[in-house]
Write an enzyme that holds these catalytic residues in place. Structure first.
Site, PDB file in Angstrom:
ATOM      1  N   LYS A 176      34.597 -95.335 123.611  1.00 10.02           N
ATOM      2  CA  LYS A 176      35.193 -94.717 124.811  1.00 10.02           C
ATOM      3  C   LYS A 176      34.665 -95.314 126.107  1.00 10.02           C
ATOM      4  CE  LYS A 176      34.381 -90.247 125.874  1.00 10.02           C
ATOM      5  NZ  LYS A 176      34.660 -88.799 125.873  1.00 10.02           N
TER       6      LYS A 176
ATOM      7  N   GLY B  94      29.054 -91.227 122.275  1.00  8.65           N
ATOM      8  CA  GLY B  94      30.216 -90.536 121.699  1.00  8.65           C
ATOM      9  C   GLY B  94      31.344 -91.489 121.325  1.00  8.65           C
TER      10      GLY B  94
ATOM     11  N   TYR C  60      53.399-129.709 140.720  1.00  7.82           N
ATOM     12  CA  TYR C  60      52.126-129.432 140.056  1.00  7.82           C
ATOM     13  C   TYR C  60      51.108-130.426 140.565  1.00  7.82           C
ATOM     14  CZ  TYR C  60      48.281-129.350 136.835  1.00  7.82           C
ATOM     15  OH  TYR C  60      47.010-129.282 136.324  1.00  7.82           O
TER      16      TYR C  60
ATOM     17  N   TYR D 275      46.499-135.389 132.654  1.00  3.67           N
ATOM     18  CA  TYR D 275      46.025-135.177 131.287  1.00  3.67           C
ATOM     19  C   TYR D 275      46.731-136.150 130.368  1.00  3.67           C
ATOM     20  CZ  TYR D 275      44.911-132.362 127.105  1.00  3.67           C
ATOM     21  OH  TYR D 275      44.456-131.910 125.899  1.00  3.67           O
TER      22      TYR D 275
ATOM     23  N   ARG E  65      39.755 -88.636 120.967  1.00  2.72           N
ATOM     24  CA  ARG E  65      41.076 -88.432 121.571  1.00  2.72           C
ATOM     25  C   ARG E  65      41.592 -89.637 122.363  1.00  2.72           C
ATOM     26  NH1 ARG E  65      40.359 -83.329 124.909  1.00  2.72           N
ATOM     27  NH2 ARG E  65      38.150 -83.577 124.468  1.00  2.72           N
TER      28      ARG E  65
ATOM     29  N   ASN F 207      29.356 -76.381 133.723  1.00  3.53           N
ATOM     30  CA  ASN F 207      28.359 -77.452 133.699  1.00  3.53           C
ATOM     31  C   ASN F 207      29.067 -78.808 133.726  1.00  3.53           C
ATOM     32  OD1 ASN F 207      26.076 -79.042 133.076  1.00  3.53           O
ATOM     33  ND2 ASN F 207      26.376 -78.741 130.869  1.00  3.53           N
TER      34      ASN F 207
HETATM   35  C1  UD1 Z   1      29.132 -81.301 127.428  1.00  2.00           C
HETATM   36  C2  UD1 Z   1      28.240 -80.102 127.777  1.00  2.00           C
HETATM   37  C3  UD1 Z   1      29.075 -79.047 128.504  1.00  2.00           C
HETATM   38  C4  UD1 Z   1      29.719 -79.655 129.732  1.00  2.00           C
HETATM   39  C5  UD1 Z   1      30.533 -80.889 129.345  1.00  2.00           C
HETATM   40  C6  UD1 Z   1      31.015 -81.583 130.591  1.00  2.00           C
HETATM   41  C7  UD1 Z   1      26.564 -79.929 126.029  1.00  2.00           C
HETATM   42  C8  UD1 Z   1      26.152 -79.263 124.775  1.00  2.00           C
HETATM   43  N1  UD1 Z   1      27.708 -79.546 126.553  1.00  2.00           N
HETATM   44  O1  UD1 Z   1      30.104 -80.798 126.512  1.00  2.00           O
HETATM   45  O2  UD1 Z   1      28.236 -77.959 128.890  1.00  2.00           O
HETATM   46  O3  UD1 Z   1      30.551 -78.700 130.364  1.00  2.00           O
HETATM   47  O4  UD1 Z   1      29.738 -81.817 128.609  1.00  2.00           O
HETATM   48  O5  UD1 Z   1      31.884 -82.624 130.242  1.00  2.00           O
HETATM   49  O6  UD1 Z   1      25.841 -80.776 126.524  1.00  2.00           O
HETATM   50  N2  UD1 Z   1      27.071 -87.680 123.661  1.00  2.00           N
HETATM   51  C9  UD1 Z   1      26.182 -88.490 123.017  1.00  2.00           C
HETATM   52  N3  UD1 Z   1      25.707 -88.113 121.802  1.00  2.00           N
HETATM   53  C10 UD1 Z   1      26.074 -86.971 121.215  1.00  2.00           C
HETATM   54  C11 UD1 Z   1      26.996 -86.148 121.890  1.00  2.00           C
HETATM   55  C12 UD1 Z   1      27.470 -86.527 123.100  1.00  2.00           C
HETATM   56  O7  UD1 Z   1      25.809 -89.541 123.527  1.00  2.00           O
HETATM   57  O8  UD1 Z   1      25.572 -86.703 120.107  1.00  2.00           O
HETATM   58  C13 UD1 Z   1      27.576 -88.091 124.967  1.00  2.00           C
HETATM   59  C14 UD1 Z   1      29.060 -88.363 124.965  1.00  2.00           C
HETATM   60  O9  UD1 Z   1      29.328 -89.725 124.716  1.00  2.00           O
HETATM   61  C15 UD1 Z   1      29.483 -87.961 126.361  1.00  2.00           C
HETATM   62  C16 UD1 Z   1      28.469 -86.876 126.749  1.00  2.00           C
HETATM   63  O10 UD1 Z   1      27.390 -87.033 125.882  1.00  2.00           O
HETATM   64  O11 UD1 Z   1      29.330 -89.024 127.280  1.00  2.00           O
HETATM   65  C17 UD1 Z   1      29.047 -85.483 126.643  1.00  2.00           C
HETATM   66  O12 UD1 Z   1      29.443 -85.274 125.309  1.00  2.00           O
HETATM   67  P1  UD1 Z   1      30.705 -84.416 124.930  1.00  2.00           P
HETATM   68  O13 UD1 Z   1      30.874 -84.440 123.481  1.00  2.00           O
HETATM   69  O14 UD1 Z   1      31.854 -84.811 125.786  1.00  2.00           O
HETATM   70  O15 UD1 Z   1      30.175 -82.976 125.344  1.00  2.00           O
HETATM   71  P2  UD1 Z   1      31.057 -81.729 125.588  1.00  2.00           P
HETATM   72  O16 UD1 Z   1      31.223 -81.018 124.311  1.00  2.00           O
HETATM   73  O17 UD1 Z   1      32.246 -82.084 126.349  1.00  2.00           O
END
Ligand code: UD1
Ligand code: MG
Length: 456
Positions: A23, A12, A364, A385, A16, A167
């Site tokens: 990140k 991701g 020093y 030096y 933000r 979750n």
């Molecule tokens: C996800 C969960 C949600 C949970 C929340 C907890 C899903 C669909 N939703 O939502 O149920 O409550 O986390 O924080 O799983 N990432 C990738 N590739 C992608 C998308 C995300 O690697 O295509 C990684 C992000 O970098 C991050 C993690 O997955 O580390 C979670 O992604 P994020 O976009 O934060 O998911 P949420 O929408 O918050």
């Protein structure tokens, strides 16, 4: 036992964070978020760890080059389910997978173990109850209390949004089921993403048991999405470390004013005043006291040593019963033997100082070997030096260096030698003798100070 595979989602962008840096490379306690998650994963001794990366490209794998990891690229971030799909080719068919998130840094091995114990035949979710569940996937249960689905906030009705159990994103399951479920994922939801969370309803349909482990430690599952989150998790992490030190018997002037960015090990009766920062591997022996606002990085401090305020150390070894600071700066390669004293505004670099020697004021001393019971006067400088090369200074046992002297390296001051104050020493000074190099003191009788000319 089925082989354990750990998949860490770290593709991701973290919009933000308002940063050009991916990140998961932002740090808590001086270590990237992903580094915390990898360290937790390694403590579970898995067969393999697969990190799914994407935003920021090779920067993320490069930051962890030294670690034994497998990498799976997710070029486009099409959702958490799609992310796990990218890792699938690396996973063992007969294995168990634990899914961790690269932006959830405080997760602990014990919590993961609780999931893994149940995951041989089941899909196990780590959940948490939140007063404000906004944004999270909701855990939907049947009237009997069995988990039936996860519904993402954006897809949830008002009724489902009232559910407080959410979750964490962390889950574990057998790979043979995971593979089948991932293949069946569709992106027909409000965000047009492949949701990993959709596998819960699939498991229910397949009559694979779904279990939830509810944690009461919100911070272990706290995800970082903004600099506010980062700062909050940093404080929690520091508070937990401070509490562990107090529990181990350390006296902290204020547990809210200490920062540990690495591993701090302590003996008995250690006292740490406010505002101190410990980086890398620092060990403090029995009875060590660290004065306010001192910064110690990769340092080993022997028993009984007292460090006065505002002392900085980096890659140094200090033996027992030494007196350091205030305002001392000890740079890499410095090693102090027992009962040495290093005082205010003294900078040491790659200096090895033997038992009982004193460098107390404004000096020093670099690339220097100092013998036993040497006294180095105020304002002494080793000129190590020449603008191109560095040279060593050797000061043998019991030498006395008068104040405001310059020792131009390479040079040796013999055992028991005395250097007269204000000398510039460019040649070796013989043992046991007084050596000095300065103009003789003159008095010009009747000399008058200049006076201001009139009219100007
Ligand atoms: C996800 C969960 C949600 C949970 C929340 C907890 C899903 C669909 N939703 O939502 O149920 O409550 O986390 O924080 O799983 N990432 C990738 N590739 C992608 C998308 C995300 O690697 O295509 C990684 C992000 O970098 C991050 C993690 O997955 O580390 C979670 O992604 P994020 O976009 O934060 O998911 P949420 O929408 O918050
Ligand atoms: Mg998130």
């Amino acid at each position: 036992m089925s082989p354990l595979n750990i998949v860490i989602l770290a593709a991701g962008k973290g919009t933000r964070m308002h940063s050009d840096k991916p990140k998961v490379l932002h740090a808590v306690a001086g270590k990237p978020l992903l580094g915390h998650v990898i360290d937790c994963a390694q403590q579970l001794s898995p067969e393999k760890i697969v990190v799914v990366y994407g935003f920021g490209g090779e920067q993320v794998p490069q930051a962890f080059e030294a670690k034994p990891l497998l990498w799976a690229e997710q070029a486009q971030q099409l959702g958490t389910g799609h992310a796990v799909q990218q890792a699938m080719p690396h996973l063992d068919e007969d294995g168990l997978s634990l899914i961790l998130l690269g932006d959830v840094p405080l997760i602990e091995p014990a919590t993961c173990r609780a999931l893994l114990e149940r995951a041989t035949q089941a899909l196990v979710l780590l959940t948490v109850k939140k007063d404000d569940p906004t944004g999270y996937g909701r855990i939907v249960r049947t009237e009997h209390g069995d988990v039936s689905a996860i519904v993402e906030h954006k897809d949830a009705t008002e009724i489902l949004r009232a559910i407080k159990e959410v979750n964490s994103g962390i889950m574990a399951m057998p790979n043979r089921h995971l593979k089948r479920w991932l293949e069946a994922l569709r992106n027909n939801n409000s965000q047009g993403e492949y949701y990993l969370t959709d596998i819960v309803a699939m498991a229910v349909a397949d009559q694979v048991p779904v279990e939830a482990v509810i944690t009461d430690d919100e911070w272990q599952v706290a995800g970082i999405n903004s600099k506010q989150d980062l700062a909050a998790v940093e404080r929690v992490y520091q508070t937990r470390q401070a509490q562990a030190l107090l529990k181990a018997g350390v006296t902290l002037a204020d547990p809210a004013r200490i920062d540990i960015r690495g591993a701090l090990t302590v003996g008995r009766d250690v006292e740490i005043d406010i505002g101190c920062v410990f980086e890398g591997a620092v060990s403090l022996g029995d009875g060590v006291r660290v004065g306010a606002y001192s910064i110690l990085r990769d340092a080993s401090i022997g028993a009984g040593t007292q460090i006065a305020p505002y002392t900085h150390m980096d890659q140094v070894t200090v033996a027992e019963d030494c007196r350091i600071g205030p305002y001392a700066r000890l740079r890499p390669g410095t090693a102090l033997a027992n009962e040495t004293h290093v005082g205010n505004f003294v900078e040491l670099k790659n200096a090895q100082v033997d038992v009982g020697s004193k460098i107390n004021h404004l000096s020093y001393v670099g690339d220097t070997t100092v013998g036993k019971q040497v006294n180095i006067g105020a304002g002494t400088i080793t000129c190590n030096y020449d603008g191109a090369n560095k040279f060593r200074t050797v000061i043998e046992d019991h030498a006395f260096i008068g104040s405001d002297s310059q020792l131009v390296a390479p040079v040796t001051i013999g055992a028991g030698a005395t250097i007269g104050a204000g000398s510039t020493i460019t040649k070796d000074a013989p043992a046991g003798e007084l050596t000095l190099s300065r103009g003789r003191q003159l008095t010009i009788k009747g000399w008058k100070r200049p006076v201001k000319k009139s009219g100007k």
